[in-house]
Each structure stands twice: as C-alpha cells, then as structure tokens.
Design a protein around this motif. Structure first.
Motif, PDB file in Angstrom:
ATOM      1  N   LEU A  97      46.300  41.671  46.775  1.00 38.09           N
ATOM      2  CA  LEU A  97      46.618  41.776  45.620  1.00 38.09           C
ATOM      3  C   LEU A  97      46.294  40.354  44.794  1.00 38.09           C
ATOM      4  N   GLY A  98      46.436  39.361  45.634  1.00 41.23           N
ATOM      5  CA  GLY A  98      46.336  37.962  44.900  1.00 41.23           C
ATOM      6  C   GLY A  98      44.776  37.523  45.081  1.00 41.23           C
ATOM      7  N   TYR A  99      43.995  38.320  45.632  1.00 41.45           N
ATOM      8  CA  TYR A  99      42.587  37.767  45.799  1.00 41.45           C
ATOM      9  C   TYR A  99      41.570  38.762  44.924  1.00 41.45           C
ATOM     10  N   ASP A 100      40.407  37.953  44.745  1.00 45.84           N
ATOM     11  CA  ASP A 100      39.366  38.954  43.778  1.00 45.84           C
ATOM     12  C   ASP A 100      39.090  40.330  44.238  1.00 45.84           C
ATOM     13  N   PRO A 101      38.710  41.072  43.280  1.00 47.81           N
ATOM     14  CA  PRO A 101      38.250  42.485  43.462  1.00 47.81           C
ATOM     15  C   PRO A 101      37.112  42.696  44.662  1.00 47.81           C
TER      16      PRO A 101
END
Length: 238
Positions: free
Chosen positions: A77-81
């Motif tokens: 969730l804290g990483y890019d799409p």
C-alpha cells in the motif's frame, strides 16, 4: 523467484518483493519490520510473517522474510501502483499453480459415507463383544492369581477345542509330550508361569503352564479380537 509454499499458507519472500518492485532487499525488510510492529498491536488480524534464510551466490546464508498474500499486499500500500500490480500478478501466478480441490461425485460421497458407517458398526461390534469380558477379566485379575488352560477357557466362555486351536495357531502354545506348553517369548513376557514338580505316584517329573494375571488379561483381549474377526467374516454362528 524464490517462493516458498508451506502447509499453513502460500508465501512470498521479501527477496521476491524486492525484485518485483525494484527496491533494495534491505529496504523491503526494513519496511516489513515497520509494518509488523504496527500490525502486531492487533492480534485479530492474523498476519503471517516469519523469518527464513536463503543462500547467496557466495554460499553464505542470509535472512529474509516470508509473507502471506494479505500481509504482502498490505505492505504494498505504501508502494507505487506499478510495483503493486507486479506483485498482484505474481500472486495470481502462484495461486494458479496450487492444485485445485478434488471434486467429489455423488457416488464418491455415498461411498465415503458407507465406509464411515461400516467402520462405526465394526467398532461398536468390537466394543460390544469385548466390553463384558474385559470388565469381568479385569475384576478377576485384580482379585486372583494364575489360571490353567481350562480355567481361562471357562472365564472367557470359550469352547476348549476352539480356544486350544486359537492358541496353537497364534503361536502362543504348542504341544510338548502331549502337554500344552507356552513359547519362550511369552514366558519371558510374564504371561505364563511354569509349575514344576514330581508325581508322587510314578515319580515322573511334570511341568504345567499357567496363565499369570497379566497373561489372562492379555489373552482375553486377543480372544475378543479373534471373535470379532470371526463374526465379521460370518464364521461365528452363535
């Protein structure tokens, strides 16, 4: 990829996540530790994360983490799409490799039900045959000493010829000079005692085998099992 499957859950390693997201493994492990510190405050979440090791190119062992699907997706969730999508796709591949649960036909279900019922009936039959004898034998063993062949047959309500044949066929007793004699291994096991002496009339030496209390209890169990097998095969008429 270095994926690991355990009996408890399908997991993905922190190295896999690092490779898919293009991040340093050390940074991914740091993020996992930070996330788990927060998640462990709520045990009901049941997140799966445990330590393991992998062998590097230099043949040295290094630490890594193993995460289940929910925990690894929470980390993302804290990483890019793009990074999240790569890991999601990889999870889909892993799950596709899992064997599909076997589909039972109606006949399979009926067969399992019949086998289960048959096992229940056999168990109840064995208990019904053995319980009264076992209770009586236990009371006898607690209050009495050794018994001879005929006494044990009477105690078990067994016909002497059938009981004798059972003992001989089971390699428990054999005939020595016309006398039923226990095999040595059963004597050593404490199931029989041997009474020796000299006949006062003809001065012939004699030896009589007797079931010890331990032997009475032991043979009662074997005889009950034997009766159950005969009943199941239809050989017992009464």
């Amino acid at each position: 990829m270095n994926t690991i499957t355990t009996s408890a859950a399908l997991t993905m390693s922190s190295r896999d996540i690092a490779e898919l997201t293009g991040k340093r493994h050390a940074d991914v492990m740091r993020d996992i530790r930070s996330m788990m510190d927060a998640l462990q405050q709520n045990a009901e979440l049941r997140s799966v994360c445990f330590s393991s090791t992998y062998v590097g190119e230099n043949e040295q062992s290094y630490p890594q983490y193993e995460l289940d699907k929910d925990t690894s997706l929470t980390l993302l969730l804290g990483y890019d799409p793009v990074a999240r999508m790569k890991v999601v796709k990889r999870w889909q591949e892993l799950e596709a490799l899992q064997p599909a649960p076997a589909q039972l036909t109606r006949m399979d279900i009926l067969k399992l039900a019949m086998e289960s019922e048959q096992a229940r009936i056999q168990a109840e039959t064995q208990l019904a045959l053995a319980a009264p004898k076992a209770e009586y034998v236990d009371r006898y063993v607690a209050a009495n000493g050794s018994l001879g062949f005929r006494q044990v047959a009477k105690l078990l309500n067994a016909k002497e010829p059938e009981f004798r044949a059972f003992l001989e066929d089971s390699k428990i007793l054999y005939r020595l000079a016309g006398v039923l004699t226990p095999y040595q291994n059963h004597i050593e096991a404490g199931r029989f005692s041997i009474k020796t002496g000299v006949n006062q009339v003809n001065e012939h030496a004699f030896a009589h085998a007797r079931f010890t209390p331990k032997g009475v209890q032991w043979i009662a169990g074997l005889w009950s099992q034997h009766q159950v097998r005969l009943k199941q095969s239809g050989e017992v008429t009464a």
